[in-house]
Design a protein around this motif. Structure first.
Motif, mmCIF file in Angstrom:
data_model
loop_
_atom_site.group_PDB
_atom_site.id
_atom_site.type_symbol
_atom_site.label_atom_id
_atom_site.label_comp_id
_atom_site.label_asym_id
_atom_site.label_seq_id
_atom_site.Cartn_x
_atom_site.Cartn_y
_atom_site.Cartn_z
ATOM 1 N N UNK A 359 -24.853 -17.017 -77.460
ATOM 2 C CA UNK A 359 -24.094 -16.037 -76.671
ATOM 3 C C UNK A 359 -24.888 -15.535 -75.469
ATOM 4 N N UNK A 360 -26.213 -15.413 -75.622
ATOM 5 C CA UNK A 360 -27.002 -14.962 -74.469
ATOM 6 C C UNK A 360 -27.038 -16.037 -73.393
ATOM 7 N N UNK A 364 -25.368 -14.909 -69.624
ATOM 8 C CA UNK A 364 -26.399 -14.629 -68.632
ATOM 9 C C UNK A 364 -25.861 -14.593 -67.199
ATOM 10 N N UNK A 367 -23.550 -11.235 -66.685
ATOM 11 C CA UNK A 367 -23.996 -9.928 -67.181
ATOM 12 C C UNK A 367 -23.682 -8.807 -66.189
ATOM 13 N N UNK A 368 -23.850 -9.096 -64.897
ATOM 14 C CA UNK A 368 -23.622 -8.010 -63.940
ATOM 15 C C UNK A 368 -22.142 -7.677 -63.792
ATOM 16 N N UNK A 371 -21.675 -5.493 -67.401
ATOM 17 C CA UNK A 371 -22.447 -4.287 -67.648
ATOM 18 C C UNK A 371 -23.190 -3.906 -66.383
ATOM 19 N N UNK A 372 -23.321 -2.595 -66.164
ATOM 20 C CA UNK A 372 -24.047 -2.167 -64.976
ATOM 21 C C UNK A 372 -25.500 -1.932 -65.333
ATOM 22 N N UNK A 373 -25.761 -0.905 -66.169
ATOM 23 C CA UNK A 373 -27.139 -0.629 -66.541
ATOM 24 C C UNK A 373 -27.394 -1.107 -67.964
ATOM 25 N N UNK A 374 -26.556 -0.652 -68.883
ATOM 26 C CA UNK A 374 -26.776 -0.988 -70.292
ATOM 27 C C UNK A 374 -26.018 -2.251 -70.675
ATOM 28 N N UNK A 375 -26.611 -2.995 -71.585
ATOM 29 C CA UNK A 375 -25.953 -4.204 -72.083
ATOM 30 C C UNK A 375 -24.800 -3.826 -72.995
ATOM 31 N N UNK A 380 -20.389 -9.255 -74.854
ATOM 32 C CA UNK A 380 -21.003 -10.560 -74.610
ATOM 33 C C UNK A 380 -20.587 -11.557 -75.673
ATOM 34 N N UNK B 208 -32.141 -2.614 -74.263
ATOM 35 C CA UNK B 208 -30.750 -2.223 -74.075
ATOM 36 C C UNK B 208 -30.239 -2.327 -72.649
ATOM 37 N N UNK B 209 -31.105 -2.686 -71.688
ATOM 38 C CA UNK B 209 -30.581 -2.756 -70.322
ATOM 39 C C UNK B 209 -30.485 -4.208 -69.847
ATOM 40 N N UNK B 210 -29.687 -4.363 -68.824
ATOM 41 C CA UNK B 210 -29.502 -5.675 -68.217
ATOM 42 C C UNK B 210 -30.827 -6.175 -67.651
#
Lengths: 500, 345
Positions: A359-360, A364, A367-368, A371-375, A380, B208-210
């Motif tokens: 999944x990662x 990849x 991602x932007x 999510x902005x700051x937090x995943x 995902x 926890x962050x991008x």
């Protein structure tokens, strides 16, 4: 196969598992002296795993390994070498910063009695060996400066002339041009007649049939057929490989197809006058929405560089790119991605994270967007699961480390990571290289779906079948320049090869 | 779908022991440092009655705090498969800078520039961030390997330190720095709290962050990160700046903690920080490990240094023993990588 000869190598009941996934299940395999043994099977069928066991790469397996009538077990590649077994792996493994001669003699350079390398002798002998193989290069030139196809030939030559009595070739022809393949086959046959045993793995079934004495078919970790090459044919082998109906395969092997007239759709990408030192000269083309442009040429024709310019990895010396009419000069691959370009390079090693879960690998590139700051791991996983489902990636487990998947499925993951937010332009390098027929077919369907959704696709390949089965329009690159464009006409493999 | 058949699902009865073995193997990197820590702790607790006391635990925590603060940033750098050799020198110059901008007692013979405390702190932070930016520029824009670039930066920072103090020693730092570096609250030294908060912050960012994900991906396979359309240079540049700023904070608090600012004060912190990160199991090849590993590594070093003082041992032998433990941890690091590669084959 010379009947009645005792096998030089015999494997019995070989079983091998990777992290709970069985790659080989009770396989028997025998190799006679002086034979060329062809191996066919889909990706993940177990061919490469079995060969890596023979070459000492995998030491932990169950089953009996009998060499020259005696049970033995290699603990390392070194043991296998000492026993006269050498292998050319699917992925190029050369030392690009060393000279051609050093590469040919890698690990056993001729030395005088004080232990110093005899450079002149090494260069002379390397030059002679390569010439016998039809390669005429300066043995002292840096290997990395040569085209990839030539590097691969030199790697093959190194193994062929290493004096090994068992030689294993895993997909040796994928980067070679037709005349190079001819020379390889002639050399293989000569070595065979001198008593060397050769195992030849390839997805090109015609090649297997031409060069082998015996053909073994693998499916699903088992050996499903072993036959003399003279007693079989391509449809029979494909059927054995796949194990079910093969109507779907016909289009993959189309030899005479009609290219459609150009569509009246907006231009997505326009490249004009792209030039790059020694690689590309004044290359111009455009791609429209809902169109697949094939770019065909032999290894070293400049395709790889062209693709990297499109994705912002290389900067052209001259020329410009326009996306939807707007001039773009990418400063990084991130810029190209933001402009809506997706890119899948020709080597799986370069595009995926083998130690990370599936999944990662898929999330990849987006991602932007999610999510902005937090995943947001659950999002995902959801996105990845949808792609795994749509592209039929197996096993369908997004938590599994990517390295556990077979090559064909990894290739699909490389595609999947671009598709959760469809790009405007998809650039695919060698999308079906090293794939079995079934997975090739899957990729063809995926690309056609994307085209139907209005994506512009560029497919760059050195395999005519790949371009023919995917493209609506084809341009041919030769030594860095566009030499021919095929559009709205009949085309066959012969005509394409002729143009290159 | 044809290639789907080619992957076998193992029978359920065989699955469990196998899965466990696979998991143990892949977790080797995390388990081994932890076992090292437990063994060391057990050994010293048995060897010395004064080791396993609450007081001494407090000592250990205080002793590893400065290293811990510096190691937060270094963890980011090593996760990206880069290295920063300038951290100790940047810590030193930042500590000296904050003292340079503070009014010193009249007997201190430094041509310093007194400023309000907040301004001194901001200027010192700006200095370390700037040095980090220079590292980032050299690494990403010019393309100098981080090993060489930060080696040069080590000299540059040491040079600035030398020019600022000119062989003298300064003692005063702004009140905030003094408080955080050398006082306690409720019996807990502020410096331990700061180190804990920074380690926690680093962990949260990485997990926890991008940006944290990008750090792992760039470290795991830089080529793939680039072909996935990540701005690899931006990420590499950022970790160099993060590393320099963490080192700078460690340097400021360290100066307050030691009670003086002078040349070469932090020299031992370079190897200690690298050792803490690597002993903890973060891969030098990038992409594996994290702050959790660094914390374990910090404790291994802290327990080792502190424990050797409690058992009666030749102080010159201590250096050798530390070296041997570091070597053992590196061996484990490389083997863990190899085991994992084999499982993921």
């Amino acid at each position: 196969m010379p009947a009645g000869l005792k096998p030089i190598l015999e494997l019995q009941e070989i079983t091998k598992a990777f992290g709970g996934v069985e790659a080989l299940r009770g396989v028997d395999f025998a190799l006679s002296p002086g034979e060329i043994h062809g191996l066919v099977g889909e990706n993940g069928a177990g061919k490469s795993t079995l060969m890596k066991i023979i070459a000492g790469v995998h030491a932990d397996f169950s089953g009996r390994f009998i060499l020259d009538g005696r049970e033995t077990r290699f603990r390392s590649v070194r043991d296998a070498h000492a026993a006269g077994i050498a292998m050319v792996h699917q992925e190029l493994s050369v030392a690009p910063d060393l000279s051609v001669a050093e590469n040919v003699f890698l690990g056993n350079q001729p030395t005088n009695r004080f232990g110093f390398v005899q450079w002149r002798r090494m260069a002379r002998e390397a030059g002679e060996q390569l010439k016998r193989f039809g390669i005429d290069v300066d043995p002292m030139s840096r290997l990395g400066d040569l085209p990839i196809g030539l590097q691969q030939l030199i790697e093959i030559a190194r193994v062929l002339f290493s004096g090994a009595r068992i030689i294993i070739l895993d997909e040796p022809t994928s980067a070679l041009s037709p005349p190079e393949v001819e020379r390889l086959f002639a050399t293989l046959k000569r070595l065979r007649d001198e008593g060397t045993s050769i195992v030849f793995i390839s997805h090109f079934i015609e090649d297997i049939l031409r060069v082998s004495n015996v053909v073994t078919v693998f499916r699903n970790g088992r050996k499903v057929a072993e036959t003399r090459a003279a007693d079989t044919n391509k449809p029979a082998l494909i059927e054995a490989m796949i194990g079910h109906g093969r109507e779907a395969l016909e289009e993959t092997y189309t030899h005479d197809i009609m290219l459609p007239p150009p569509a009246e759709r907006p231009v997505v990408l326009n490249a004009s006058g792209l030039s790059l030192a020694r690689s590309l000269r004044d290359v111009s083309f455009d791609v429209r929405a809902g169109e697949v442009l094939g770019i065909y040429g032999f290894m070293g024709c400049g395709q790889l560089e062209l693709a990297r310019i499109l994705f912002g990895k290389l900067k052209p010396d001259q020329g410009s790119l326009a996306i939807a009419g707007e001039q773009k000069a990418f400063r990084s691959t991130a810029g190209a991605r933001r402009a809506g370009i997706a890119f899948v390079p020709e080597s799986r090693r370069d595009m995926l994270f083998h130690q990370e879960p599936v999944y990662k690998n898929i999330s990849i590139s987006v991602l932007d967007r999610i999510s902005s700051l937090l995943l947001k791991p659950s999002r995902e996983r959801k996105i990845a699961a949808r792609q795994v489902d749509q592209l039929r990636i197996r096993p369908a487990a997004v938590e599994l480390d990517l390295g556990m998947l077979s090559g064909g499925n990894q290739q699909k993951v490389a595609l999947a990571k671009w598709l959760s937010y469809p790009p405007r332009l998809l650039v695919l390098c060698e999308p079906t290289r090293g794939m079995d027929v079934g997975a090739k077919n899957d990729v063809i369907h995926i690309v056609r779906d994307l085209r139907a959704k209005g994506l512009a696709v560029i497919v760059l390949s050195t395999e005519p079948e790949t371009v023919l089965s995917l493209a609506d329009r084809i341009i041919v690159l030769k030594r860095g320049a566009v030499v021919r464009e095929f559009s709205n006409e009949r085309i066959s493999k012969d005509r394409l090869l002729e143009a290159a | 779908m044809t290639s789907g058949e080619s992957v076998t699902v193992p029978a359920p009865d065989r699955k469990r022991p196998h899965r466990l073995a696979v998991m143990l193997r892949s977790q080797m990197r995390n388990i081994a440092p932890f076992l090292t820590l437990i063994c060391l702790f057990g050994f010293f607790a048995a060897a010395s009655p004064s080791f396993a006391t609450l007081d001494n635990l407090g000592n250990i925590l205080t002793q590893i705090s400065v290293t811990g603060i510096i190691a937060v940033g270094l963890t980011f750098v090593i996760l990206c498969a880069e290295i920063d050799l300038s951290i100790a020198a940047i810590a030193n110059v930042t500590g000296i800078a904050v003292a340079y901008f503070t009014l010193q007692e009249s007997y201190v013979n430094i041509a310093n520039v007194p400023m309000p405390g907040w301004a001194a702190i901001l200027l010192a932070l700006a200095l370390c961030a700037l040095l980090g930016l220079v590292n980032a520029f050299g690494l990403t824009v010019i393309g100098i390997p981080s090993f060489i670039m930060t080696l040069a930066m080590m000299q540059i920072a040491a040079g600035i330190s030398a020019l600022l103090v000119r062989g003298q020693i300064a003692y005063k730092v702004p009140p905030l720095v003094t408080t955080l570096g050398s006082t306690s609250i409720g019996g807990i030294p502020w410096i331990v709290i700061v180190a804990a908060l920074m380690l926690l912050g680093g962990h949260l960012v990485l997990t926890y962050t991008r940006f944290g994900r990008y750090v792992y991906m760039v470290g795991g396979n830089r080529e793939a990160a680039e072909y996935s359309g990540l701005n690899v240079k931006l990420i590499l540049g950022s970790v160099m700046v993060i590393s320099a700023v963490c080192a700078g904070i460690g340097g400021m608090l360290g100066v307050a903690h030691f009670g003086s600012a002078q040349q070469n004060e932090f020299d031992t912190y370079l190897l200690d920080s690298i050792a803490a990160v690597v002993v903890g199991g973060t891969s030098l090849f990038g992409g594996r490990g994290g702050i959790g590993n660094t914390i374990v590594g910090l404790f291994v070093l802290g327990v080792l240094n502190n424990g050797l003082d409690h058992v009666n041992i030749d102080s010159f032998l201590k250096i050798l023993i530390r070296g041997l433990i570091l070597l053992a941890a590196l061996v484990i690091n490389v083997y863990a990588q190899r085991l994992r590669e084999r499982t993921a084959d």
